[in-house]
Design a protein around this motif. Structure first.
Motif, PDB file in Angstrom:
ATOM      1  N   MET A  52       0.827  -1.214   0.000  1.00 17.23           N
ATOM      2  CA  MET A  52       0.000   0.000   0.000  1.00 17.23           C
ATOM      3  C   MET A  52       0.854   1.254   0.000  1.00 17.23           C
ATOM      4  SD  MET A  52      -3.342  -0.895   2.364  1.00 17.23           S
ATOM      5  CE  MET A  52      -2.496  -1.671   3.723  1.00 17.23           C
ATOM      6  N   GLU A  53       2.024   1.223   0.613  1.00 17.07           N
ATOM      7  CA  GLU A  53       2.874   2.416   0.595  1.00 17.07           C
ATOM      8  C   GLU A  53       3.383   2.708  -0.807  1.00 17.07           C
ATOM      9  OE1 GLU A  53       7.038   4.037   2.570  1.00 17.07           O
ATOM     10  OE2 GLU A  53       5.815   2.588   3.689  1.00 17.07           O
ATOM     11  N   VAL A  54       3.777   1.665  -1.536  1.00 16.55           N
ATOM     12  CA  VAL A  54       4.219   1.869  -2.923  1.00 16.55           C
ATOM     13  C   VAL A  54       3.060   2.361  -3.783  1.00 16.55           C
ATOM     14  CG1 VAL A  54       5.112   0.734  -4.994  1.00 16.55           C
ATOM     15  CG2 VAL A  54       6.093   0.204  -2.755  1.00 16.55           C
ATOM     16  N   SER A  55       1.861   1.870  -3.508  1.00 19.42           N
ATOM     17  CA  SER A  55       0.692   2.328  -4.281  1.00 19.42           C
ATOM     18  C   SER A  55       0.441   3.812  -4.062  1.00 19.42           C
ATOM     19  CB  SER A  55      -0.543   1.508  -3.895  1.00 19.42           C
ATOM     20  OG  SER A  55      -0.993   1.844  -2.601  1.00 19.42           O
ATOM     21  N   LEU A  56       0.807   4.338  -2.891  1.00 20.90           N
ATOM     22  CA  LEU A  56       0.653   5.773  -2.635  1.00 20.90           C
ATOM     23  C   LEU A  56       1.583   6.596  -3.530  1.00 20.90           C
ATOM     24  CD1 LEU A  56       0.323   5.930   1.264  1.00 20.90           C
ATOM     25  CD2 LEU A  56      -1.471   6.258  -0.454  1.00 20.90           C
ATOM     26  N   VAL A  89      -7.700   3.756   1.417  1.00 18.92           N
ATOM     27  CA  VAL A  89      -6.396   3.131   1.671  1.00 18.92           C
ATOM     28  C   VAL A  89      -5.629   3.913   2.723  1.00 18.92           C
ATOM     29  CG1 VAL A  89      -4.139   2.608   0.652  1.00 18.92           C
ATOM     30  CG2 VAL A  89      -6.235   2.057  -0.597  1.00 18.92           C
ATOM     31  N   LEU A  90      -5.606   5.244   2.553  1.00 20.18           N
ATOM     32  CA  LEU A  90      -4.796   6.090   3.424  1.00 20.18           C
ATOM     33  C   LEU A  90      -5.378   6.236   4.824  1.00 20.18           C
ATOM     34  CD1 LEU A  90      -2.265   7.871   3.494  1.00 20.18           C
ATOM     35  CD2 LEU A  90      -3.672   9.777   2.726  1.00 20.18           C
ATOM     36  N   LEU A  94      -4.517   1.414   5.735  1.00 22.56           N
ATOM     37  CA  LEU A  94      -3.174   1.565   6.289  1.00 22.56           C
ATOM     38  C   LEU A  94      -3.182   1.673   7.819  1.00 22.56           C
ATOM     39  CD1 LEU A  94      -1.234   3.840   3.754  1.00 22.56           C
ATOM     40  CD2 LEU A  94      -0.502   1.618   4.619  1.00 22.56           C
ATOM     41  N   PRO A  95      -4.030   2.523   8.413  1.00 26.36           N
ATOM     42  CA  PRO A  95      -4.077   2.566   9.888  1.00 26.36           C
ATOM     43  C   PRO A  95      -4.465   1.228  10.522  1.00 26.36           C
ATOM     44  CG  PRO A  95      -5.110   4.516   8.964  1.00 26.36           C
ATOM     45  CD  PRO A  95      -4.853   3.592   7.824  1.00 26.36           C
TER      46      PRO A  95
END
Length: 620
Positions: A52-56, A89-90, A94-95
């Motif tokens: 998910m971080e790379v998707s951001l 997602v954010l 993610l949380p």
């Protein structure tokens, strides 16, 4: 919620203390039992967080492209679904993934996992043979337990958490940049190869020095602890400077490994910085070149440069994590060398509890030799023979005295009866039961022993005496104290914490008490245990004549109806035993009553003459 995750794993598992495997992976898996599920869950969370971080980053590039071409008035309506998806997602996924990973890692693993490892290691070491403890510093053993437990936790978590995160992050990043343009992938691939080469060169060297450092650390701790444990001997011989130098040698040995470690770290850090700065330059140059040629948009350049900057920060973190990973590998490998040693004395698979009905003891054709050890391993064919083909029958309720010069085999005979060591041939029977086929705990529960070198636990007087019979009543406790003539001095005891009498702490190994006081507490402990077989090894040697005479009647009461083996260099203390057995070079050379042995005019008569004609004086 916190309580739920804390209780999810067990810090004190009810498992048998078996011999751990000798390979690194199997060793860690053995001690990770009960924690596999939460460890895997942490790995899954790391997988999701990395993806998910790379998707951001990919979304950030989309935003740049959208903003450069979109109509401000219709932007939100045109992109509302994609904006909503990234908001979910954010702000939600993610949380939640981070929350779950944090709860499992910190509540279920960080505390319970190493405690479970310590618990299993401690239980295994409590069953180790006496020879193991004679070959090692107590401080070194405890240090190994503490640092190996933490190293096992860190090793398992780093593999399943950090390594999963890094692997997924890199894979996702390669896929993202490759989907934008293959030329943007080239600098990243080149950096990755250079980075892998640096790790391949430095990490094994860091692992080696870390293993040496763990060994040096435990040796340093062992030497320091040894000095503190024997502080009275250090001061008695005025060797504080000698001990200081002895400790400094081990400290310097440890420090040299630290210097070597951080020299490698410095080289690695400098080279890492060089390839990181080269990466940022190359990615930026490639991105701008592609943008000028109109082969990628501004968003792609923003994504590529952002990822390069992110790698610059992550690479140092990864370097430390990988270095730490191999440091833990070294620590675990060093710990396995000690903590994974097999027990020299073990219960037979079909061992049963010992039942003592009369207290008949037989040594049948018994031979024993100590194995000489080199670097922690038994040296093939190197043995020190102490007893050979000995036969001895001690009848129920008989009281015998073992006599002989130092090294004749008296203490060895007693140690073999207690099964601190296994005999090489022959057997020892108690009421017809071979002690090799009964459980060690049940054997020692039926034998009470008072030694010359009395060692007390660093606990209260009450706890030390109740060690003989933990469930004893207060009346039984005080009866044993009074019989041991210990009541008077116990009432005067106090410690710096304000405890008095039975609640006063005796200090490590009982250093706050005199030798005679320690001996009387030990006798009270044995009186309370009231075992059918009694061993007295110089039991009254630390007592003055007046106190010895006062408790002699109590010892006579204690010996009544029991099978007794007494060892004494002061022959007057055992002359009244039913039978005296004289040992010489591991053989019985004489036996009989005091009068019978004097009449034989052999070894016993010469020892008696030497003592009564020397410093002891005549004793009827």
């Amino acid at each position: 919620m916190l309580n739920f995750f804390e209780r999810w794993t067990q810090p004190f598992p009810a498992s048998s203390p078996d011999l751990p495997p000798r390979s690194l992976f199997a060793f860690c898996r053995y001690y990770a039992r009960g924690f596999i599920t939460p460890v895997i869950l942490v790995g899954i969370c790391s997988f999701l967080l990395a993806a998910m971080e790379v998707s951001l980053f990919a979304f950030m590039g989309k935003i740049v492209d959208w903003l450069s071409a979109a109509n401000r008035e219709t932007f939100l309506s045109d992109e509302k679904w994609r904006l909503t998806a990234m908001a979910v997602v954010l702000l939600l996924l993610l949380p939640l993934a981070h929350l779950l990973a944090s709860l499992v890692r910190h509540q279920s693993l960080m505390g319970n996992f190493p405690m479970s490892v310590r618990w299993r290691m401690h239980n295994y070491l409590l069953g180790q043979s006496m020879s193991f403890y004679q070959d090692e510093f107590a401080g070194r053993i405890s240090t190994k337990v503490m640092q190996t437990a933490l190293a096992v936790r860190e090793l398992v978590l780093k593999i399943m958490d950090v390594m999963v995160y890094v692997a997924v992050y890199f894979l996702s990043m390669f896929v993202l940049l490759g989907s934008i343009h293959k030329y943007l992938l080239a600098p990243i691939l080149a950096w990755f190869v250079a980075y892998a080469c640096l790790q391949w060169y430095f990490i094994p060297r860091l692992k080696q020095v870390s293993q040496e450092q763990a060994h040096a650390r435990s040796t340093m701790t062992g030497r320091i602890t040894d000095a503190y444990t024997n502080i009275s001997t250090v001061k008695l011989f005025a060797h504080t400077r000698r001990e200081s130098q002895y400790a400094r040698d081990s400290m310097d040995g440890f420090l040299q490994t630290v210097y070597r470690q951080f020299r490698l770290v410095t080289y690695l850090d400098i080279l890492m910085g060089c390839i990181n700065y080269l990466l940022i330059f190359s990615v930026t140059a490639a991105g701008l070149s592609l943008w000028i040629d109109d082969r990628v948009g501004a968003g792609a350049v923003a994504v590529a440069v952002s990822l390069a900057l992110r790698l610059n920060g992550m690479s140092h973190w990864i370097m430390w994590e990988v270095s730490s990973l191999f440091e833990q590998v070294g620590t675990v490998a060093d710990g396995m060398n000690m903590l994974g040693l097999p027990r020299a004395v073990q219960d037979a698979p079909d061992a049963r509890p010992l039942t003592v009905s009369a207290g008949d003891i037989r040594f049948e054709d018994m031979s024993f030799s100590y194995r000489r050890r080199v670097a922690g391993n038994a040296e093939e064919g190197s043995h020190l023979s102490v007893i050979e083909h000995l036969d001895l029958h001690i009848r129920p309720g008989e009281k015998i005295g073992l006599v002989g010069r130092s090294g004749a085999g008296k203490s060895t005979l007693v140690n073999a009866l207690l099964r601190f060591y296994d005999v090489q041939s022959g057997r020892i029977l108690i009421d017809g039961q071979d002690i090799a086929h009964v459980t060690q705990d049940s054997l020692r529960r039926h034998i009470a022993m008072v030694t010359q070198d009395t060692s007390l636990l660093h606990r209260s007087v009450r706890e030390n005496i109740l060690y003989g019979k933990p469930g004893a009543s207060e009346a039984e406790l005080w009866r044993a104290i009074e019989q041991a003539e210990a009541a008077e001095f116990i009432e005067t005891l106090a410690d710096p914490q304000g405890n008095h009498g039975l609640d006063a702490q005796v200090g490590e190994r009982g250093v706050k008490l005199s030798g005679g006081q320690r001996q009387r507490i030990a006798i009270a402990r044995v009186l309370l245990k009231d075992a059918p077989i009694l061993i007295l090894d110089e039991a009254t040697s630390a007592l003055d004549s007046e106190v010895e005479a006062a408790i002699q009647e109590s010892l006579n009461t204690l010996m009544r109806g029991k099978t007794v083996i007494a060892i004494a260099h002061r022959l007057s203390t055992i002359a009244r035993m039913d039978r005296l057995v004289v040992l010489d070079a591991g053989q019985i050379v004489e036996q009989g009553s005091h009068a019978e042995l004097l009449a034989k005019n052999g070894i016993y008569a010469r020892l008696w003459s030497r003592q009564t004609g020397g410093y002891l004086g005549q004793d009827d």
